[in-house]
Design a protein around this motif. Structure first.
Motif, short mmCIF file in Angstrom:
data_model
loop_
_atom_site.label_atom_id
_atom_site.label_comp_id
_atom_site.label_asym_id
_atom_site.label_seq_id
_atom_site.Cartn_x
_atom_site.Cartn_y
_atom_site.Cartn_z
N LEU A 157 3.72 7.10 8.15
CA LEU A 157 4.31 7.15 6.81
C LEU A 157 3.34 7.71 5.78
O LEU A 157 3.74 8.15 4.69
CB LEU A 157 4.76 5.75 6.37
CG LEU A 157 5.79 5.07 7.27
CD1 LEU A 157 6.14 3.69 6.73
CD2 LEU A 157 7.04 5.93 7.41
N VAL A 158 2.06 7.70 6.12
CA VAL A 158 1.00 8.19 5.24
C VAL A 158 0.02 9.01 6.07
O VAL A 158 -0.25 8.67 7.23
CB VAL A 158 0.27 7.02 4.54
CG1 VAL A 158 -1.07 7.43 3.98
CG2 VAL A 158 1.15 6.44 3.43
N LEU B 5 0.82 -1.22 0.00
CA LEU B 5 0.00 0.00 0.00
C LEU B 5 0.85 1.25 0.00
O LEU B 5 0.41 2.30 -0.50
CB LEU B 5 -0.97 -0.02 1.18
CG LEU B 5 -2.36 -0.59 0.88
CD1 LEU B 5 -3.11 0.28 -0.13
CD2 LEU B 5 -2.29 -2.02 0.36
N PHE B 6 2.07 1.17 0.53
CA PHE B 6 2.97 2.32 0.40
C PHE B 6 3.21 2.63 -1.07
O PHE B 6 3.20 3.79 -1.50
CB PHE B 6 4.29 2.07 1.11
CG PHE B 6 5.30 3.17 0.86
CD1 PHE B 6 5.18 4.39 1.50
CD2 PHE B 6 6.33 3.00 -0.05
CE1 PHE B 6 6.07 5.42 1.25
CE2 PHE B 6 7.23 4.01 -0.31
CZ PHE B 6 7.10 5.24 0.35
N LEU B 7 3.43 1.60 -1.88
CA LEU B 7 3.65 1.80 -3.31
C LEU B 7 2.39 2.34 -3.98
O LEU B 7 2.47 3.15 -4.91
CB LEU B 7 4.09 0.49 -3.97
CG LEU B 7 5.43 -0.06 -3.47
CD1 LEU B 7 5.71 -1.42 -4.12
CD2 LEU B 7 6.57 0.90 -3.77
N VAL B 8 1.22 1.88 -3.53
CA VAL B 8 -0.04 2.39 -4.07
C VAL B 8 -0.17 3.89 -3.80
O VAL B 8 -0.49 4.68 -4.70
CB VAL B 8 -1.24 1.63 -3.46
CG1 VAL B 8 -2.56 2.33 -3.79
CG2 VAL B 8 -1.27 0.19 -3.99
N VAL B 9 0.07 4.29 -2.57
CA VAL B 9 -0.03 5.72 -2.22
C VAL B 9 1.06 6.52 -2.94
O VAL B 9 0.81 7.62 -3.44
CB VAL B 9 0.07 5.92 -0.70
CG1 VAL B 9 0.06 7.41 -0.34
CG2 VAL B 9 -1.09 5.20 0.01
N ALA B 10 2.26 5.97 -3.02
CA ALA B 10 3.37 6.66 -3.68
C ALA B 10 3.11 6.86 -5.17
O ALA B 10 3.69 7.76 -5.79
CB ALA B 10 4.67 5.88 -3.49
N ARG C 207 1.21 10.67 0.97
CA ARG C 207 2.44 10.43 1.70
C ARG C 207 2.64 11.45 2.82
O ARG C 207 2.31 12.62 2.66
CB ARG C 207 3.65 10.56 0.77
CG ARG C 207 3.74 9.59 -0.36
CD ARG C 207 5.13 9.70 -0.92
NE ARG C 207 5.23 9.19 -2.27
CZ ARG C 207 6.39 8.85 -2.84
NH1 ARG C 207 7.51 9.02 -2.18
NH2 ARG C 207 6.43 8.40 -4.07
N ALA C 208 3.21 10.99 3.91
CA ALA C 208 3.67 11.92 4.94
C ALA C 208 4.97 12.56 4.46
O ALA C 208 5.64 12.04 3.55
CB ALA C 208 3.91 11.18 6.26
N LEU C 209 5.32 13.67 5.05
CA LEU C 209 6.49 14.42 4.60
C LEU C 209 7.75 13.58 4.60
O LEU C 209 8.60 13.70 3.71
CB LEU C 209 6.68 15.65 5.49
CG LEU C 209 7.80 16.62 5.08
CD1 LEU C 209 7.54 17.17 3.68
CD2 LEU C 209 7.91 17.75 6.09
N LEU D 148 -3.20 0.14 4.66
CA LEU D 148 -3.38 1.57 4.90
C LEU D 148 -3.32 1.90 6.39
O LEU D 148 -2.71 2.90 6.79
CB LEU D 148 -4.71 2.04 4.31
CG LEU D 148 -4.77 2.13 2.78
CD1 LEU D 148 -6.20 2.41 2.33
CD2 LEU D 148 -3.82 3.18 2.24
N LYS D 149 -3.92 1.06 7.21
CA LYS D 149 -3.90 1.30 8.66
C LYS D 149 -2.47 1.28 9.19
O LYS D 149 -2.08 2.15 10.00
CB LYS D 149 -4.73 0.25 9.38
CG LYS D 149 -4.81 0.49 10.90
CD LYS D 149 -5.67 -0.54 11.59
CE LYS D 149 -5.84 -0.22 13.09
NZ LYS D 149 -4.56 -0.06 13.81
N GLN D 150 -1.67 0.32 8.75
CA GLN D 150 -0.29 0.27 9.24
C GLN D 150 0.48 1.52 8.84
O GLN D 150 1.24 2.08 9.64
CB GLN D 150 0.43 -0.97 8.72
CG GLN D 150 1.83 -1.11 9.34
CD GLN D 150 2.64 -2.25 8.78
OE1 GLN D 150 2.59 -2.51 7.58
NE2 GLN D 150 3.41 -2.92 9.63
N LEU D 151 0.31 1.97 7.61
CA LEU D 151 1.02 3.16 7.13
C LEU D 151 0.64 4.39 7.94
O LEU D 151 1.51 5.20 8.30
CB LEU D 151 0.71 3.39 5.66
CG LEU D 151 1.27 2.36 4.68
CD1 LEU D 151 0.68 2.57 3.29
CD2 LEU D 151 2.79 2.44 4.62
#
Length: 269
Positions: free
Chosen positions: A223-224, A182-187, A248-250, A215-218
């Motif tokens: 991180l998000v 999901l990090f890659l999805v958001v990125a 994404r978070a900063l 998403l919850k973990q991010l």
């Protein structure tokens, strides 16, 4: 009881970790961010299926393989060696953290098997000579086409960027498989975006539960970012429902390359 001497303690401590090795690889590539074609995450609109190669890692529960692939892209995509990189199998094992749970020879074997799985997915080519393994990137969409650096000039070449601090500061190590996917999805997205879990099977190829857990973990790890918004719903009692958007978070936003410092020419008085 035998006590460990200071010299022995120093010898035990002076061993590179997986993060040390990943940091060295990224330092050698001389970059702030690593490019990855968006088609790895999701195929372009109009495709028969929207699923990208990322789906097979998630449904196959291959966290080790996904981590390995992302660091391979980081190591090879600068083009210094024709999109290839060569390391001893023990170094490959350390890049993947296999050495933490396996003895030396088993770790070497595990690294080779992990690389062969990536080769079977048409994401890399790999060859072995003795203990040395050479890996060559192929295009991220899983077609098996030769790799070239994405430059964003058309849809097939659009790419996301992962800051090298994602690895060097240990953020990737904290993520389970849903979180990393999901990090890659958001990125993949530039701005705030709604990512409804019920669309995950169609858009990405994994379950709504996997989507929601990632998403919850991010969000929990910072991180998000997540924000709520009203969504019109004619059949809802209040005429709307509450949905959420993500970005994404900063700390995970791509870093701007630092301008090169101009050398000051010396003058003769």
């Amino acid at each position: 009881m035998k006590k460990t001497t200071t010299a022995e303690q120093r010898m035990q401590g002076d061993v590179a970790t997986g993060r040390d090795t990943r940091t060295a690889v990224l330092t050698r590539s001389i970059r702030s961010n690593v490019p990855l074609r968006k088609t790895f995450v999701q195929a372009n609109k109009g495709s028969v299926s929207r699923h990208g190669p990322l789906k097979d890692f998630v449904t196959g529960r291959d966290l080790r393989g996904l981590r390995a692939y992302l660091i391979i892209v980081a190591a090879c995509s600068n083009g210094d060696n024709g999109w290839s990189t060569t390391h001893d199998s023990a170094v490959w094992a350390r890049l993947m953290d296999i050495h933490e749970t396996a003895l030396s020879q088993s770790a070497r074997t595990g690294a080779w098997r992990a690389l062969r799985r990536l080769e079977a997915r048409n994401l890399i080519e790999c060859s072995r000579s003795g203990t040395m393994i050479t890996v060559t990137l192929l295009r991220e969409d899983g077609t098996g086409k030769p790799y070239d650096r994405p430059v964003g000039d058309h849809e097939e070449n659009r790419f996301l960027q992962i800051p090298t601090t994602f690895w060097t500061q240990g953020r990737a190590e904290k993520l389970n498989l849903p979180g990393l996917a999901l990090f890659l999805v958001v990125a993949r997205e530039k701005h705030w975006v709604a990512l409804p879990a019920d669309r995950a099977p169609e858009w990405y190829g994994w379950s709504p539960d996997t989507h929601a857990r990632g998403l919850k973990q991010l969000v929990d790890l910072g991180l998000v970012q997540k924000r709520a918004f009203k969504k019109k719903a004619p059949f809802a009692p209040l005429g709307f429902t509450i949905a959420h958007e993500y970005r994404r978070a900063l700390i995970t936003v791509p870093r701007k390359p630092q301008p090169k410092k101009k050398s000051v020419a010396s003058t003769t008085p």
